[in-house]
Design a protein around this motif. Structure first.
Motif, PDB file in Angstrom:
ATOM      1  N   UNK A 163       0.785  -1.165   0.047  1.00  0.00           N
ATOM      2  CA  UNK A 163      -0.039  -0.047   0.086  1.00  0.00           C
ATOM      3  C   UNK A 163       0.962   1.312   0.161  1.00  0.00           C
ATOM      4  N   UNK A 164       0.675   2.171  -1.005  1.00  0.00           N
ATOM      5  CA  UNK A 164       1.305   3.383  -0.909  1.00  0.00           C
ATOM      6  C   UNK A 164       0.068   4.411  -1.109  1.00  0.00           C
ATOM      7  N   UNK A 165       0.007   5.279  -0.179  1.00  0.00           N
ATOM      8  CA  UNK A 165      -1.145   6.077   0.035  1.00  0.00           C
ATOM      9  C   UNK A 165      -0.849   7.379   0.557  1.00  0.00           C
ATOM     10  N   UNK A 166      -1.609   8.461  -0.128  1.00  0.00           N
ATOM     11  CA  UNK A 166      -1.836   9.669   0.584  1.00  0.00           C
ATOM     12  C   UNK A 166      -2.948  10.159   0.733  1.00  0.00           C
TER      13      UNK A 166
ATOM     14  N   UNK B 297      -3.835   4.508  13.947  1.00  0.00           N
ATOM     15  CA  UNK B 297      -4.833   4.060  12.757  1.00  0.00           C
ATOM     16  C   UNK B 297      -4.118   2.689  12.336  1.00  0.00           C
ATOM     17  N   UNK B 298      -2.745   2.704  11.939  1.00  0.00           N
ATOM     18  CA  UNK B 298      -1.978   1.780  11.395  1.00  0.00           C
ATOM     19  C   UNK B 298      -2.014   0.626  12.308  1.00  0.00           C
ATOM     20  N   UNK B 299      -1.626   1.061  13.410  1.00  0.00           N
ATOM     21  CA  UNK B 299      -1.131   0.087  14.573  1.00  0.00           C
ATOM     22  C   UNK B 299      -2.427  -0.665  14.868  1.00  0.00           C
ATOM     23  N   UNK B 300      -3.677  -0.238  15.042  1.00  0.00           N
ATOM     24  CA  UNK B 300      -4.862  -0.967  15.116  1.00  0.00           C
ATOM     25  C   UNK B 300      -5.067  -1.790  14.148  1.00  0.00           C
ATOM     26  N   UNK B 301      -4.933  -1.280  12.657  1.00  0.00           N
ATOM     27  CA  UNK B 301      -5.582  -2.181  11.634  1.00  0.00           C
ATOM     28  C   UNK B 301      -4.761  -3.314  11.813  1.00  0.00           C
TER      29      UNK B 301
ATOM     30  N   UNK C 253      -7.144  -3.682  -0.688  1.00  0.00           N
ATOM     31  CA  UNK C 253      -8.343  -2.519  -0.383  1.00  0.00           C
ATOM     32  C   UNK C 253      -8.910  -2.719   0.942  1.00  0.00           C
ATOM     33  N   UNK C 254      -8.964  -3.984   1.488  1.00  0.00           N
ATOM     34  CA  UNK C 254      -9.394  -4.434   2.720  1.00  0.00           C
ATOM     35  C   UNK C 254      -8.506  -3.496   3.676  1.00  0.00           C
ATOM     36  N   UNK C 255      -7.119  -3.830   3.533  1.00  0.00           N
ATOM     37  CA  UNK C 255      -6.114  -3.042   4.450  1.00  0.00           C
ATOM     38  C   UNK C 255      -6.459  -1.513   4.442  1.00  0.00           C
ATOM     39  N   UNK C 256      -6.443  -1.014   3.120  1.00  0.00           N
ATOM     40  CA  UNK C 256      -6.604   0.479   3.049  1.00  0.00           C
ATOM     41  C   UNK C 256      -7.850   0.991   3.667  1.00  0.00           C
ATOM     42  N   UNK C 257      -8.917   0.269   3.352  1.00  0.00           N
ATOM     43  CA  UNK C 257     -10.397   0.711   4.084  1.00  0.00           C
ATOM     44  C   UNK C 257     -10.352   0.616   5.462  1.00  0.00           C
TER      45      UNK C 257
ATOM     46  N   UNK D 104     -10.161   3.798  10.751  1.00  0.00           N
ATOM     47  CA  UNK D 104      -9.520   3.867  12.099  1.00  0.00           C
ATOM     48  C   UNK D 104      -9.048   5.551  12.038  1.00  0.00           C
ATOM     49  N   UNK D 105      -8.782   5.884  10.913  1.00  0.00           N
ATOM     50  CA  UNK D 105      -8.104   7.363  11.000  1.00  0.00           C
ATOM     51  C   UNK D 105      -9.204   8.165  11.223  1.00  0.00           C
ATOM     52  N   UNK D 106     -10.320   8.050  10.621  1.00  0.00           N
ATOM     53  CA  UNK D 106     -11.662   8.773  11.025  1.00  0.00           C
ATOM     54  C   UNK D 106     -12.068   8.815  12.406  1.00  0.00           C
ATOM     55  N   UNK D 107     -11.933   7.474  13.090  1.00  0.00           N
ATOM     56  CA  UNK D 107     -12.055   7.564  14.486  1.00  0.00           C
ATOM     57  C   UNK D 107     -11.026   8.287  15.229  1.00  0.00           C
ATOM     58  N   UNK D 108      -9.958   8.083  14.992  1.00  0.00           N
ATOM     59  CA  UNK D 108      -8.785   8.868  15.815  1.00  0.00           C
ATOM     60  C   UNK D 108      -8.804  10.555  15.529  1.00  0.00           C
TER      61      UNK D 108
END
Length: 243
Positions: free
Chosen positions: A55-58, A81-85, A159-163, A168-172
């Motif tokens: 995954x390479x995302x911005x 967010x990444x840790x929880x994922x 895609x599953x990892x990304x979403x 999680x990002x929205x939550x934090x």
């Protein structure tokens, strides 16, 4: 949420920044690339990745609600967010290596590059770049790198990892907007790599010294307990934590 998928690009962060200069971006505008020719990391490093394996995302995030003195909390949000994922995928022995690398079994599996837009000392937006090593099997000349596949033996749907990361990002970010600074920083520090363990550091002159990581300040400085129980703060340019 607006997701832009690209086959190849020099850098998703650079692409998103250029896009933001031409059109106003919606909150959570996301750019995903199968391949980056010039992926960037912290302190001018380069992010290496095989095509379509990782995954390479911005992500563009409106952070106008945040005081500029608390900009490090963006890094905390992304790290958590990444840790929880990854924890939800049963990746073991996860830690956050200051400021925002994610490790499993002491190997780096994710990195973050955050570029904030600040005008007249006011936070405006943040371009949050992150890379997660997902299905890559080999890392040339990178002995401290690993992937979700190498650690778990499983193949993952990108895609599953990304979403899940975005969820999680929205939550934090919701917690951040609500001013839950204590919850965020205490959770981050609970996951901090080598916290309260004897560790070796290198300063800007290349001199090695020993100390114990106590935590981080609100501004993101690393707090290290030195000899005689003196606690000193260092920013990212002043110290490197050695493995």
């Amino acid at each position: 949420m607006h997701i832009i998928k690209l086959n190849a690009i020099d850098s998703t962060n650079s692409y998103l920044r250029a896009l933001s200069t031409n059109v106003p971006l919606d909150d959570y505008t996301v750019v995903v690339a199968k391949h980056q020719t010039n992926g960037r990391g912290q302190m001018g490093t380069h992010w290496q990745s095989q095509d379509s394996k990782n995954l390479m995302v911005s992500v563009f995030k409106d952070v106008s609600f945040l005081d500029v003195d608390y900009h490090f909390y963006i890094s905390i949000v992304v790290s958590l967010s990444i840790y929880d994922t990854l924890k939800s995928f049963n990746i073991k022995k996860l830690k956050v290596k200051w400021p925002n690398d994610i490790l499993s079994e002491d190997k780096k599996i994710a990195g973050v590059l955050i570029e904030n837009v600040i005008k007249q000392n006011q936070m405006q937006g943040s371009i949050i770049g992150f890379g997660i090593n997902v299905n890559q099997k080999e890392f040339t000349n990178l002995p401290n790198a690993s992937s979700l596949h190498l650690i778990s033996g499983k193949l993952f749907d990108l895609d599953e990892v990304l979403h899940l990361v975005l969820s999680k990002m929205k939550y934090y970010f919701f917690l951040l907007k609500e001013g839950e600074f204590d919850i965020l920083i205490s959770t981050y520090q609970d996951h901090l790599f080598r916290k309260n363990k004897p560790s070796t550091f290198k300063n800007t002159e290349g001199v090695l010294f020993s100390g114990f990581i106590e935590g981080v300040s609100n501004s993101g400085n690393l707090q290290i307990r030195l000899e005689d129980d003196i606690i000193k703060e260092f920013d990212l340019k002043e110290v490197t934590l050695l493995y």
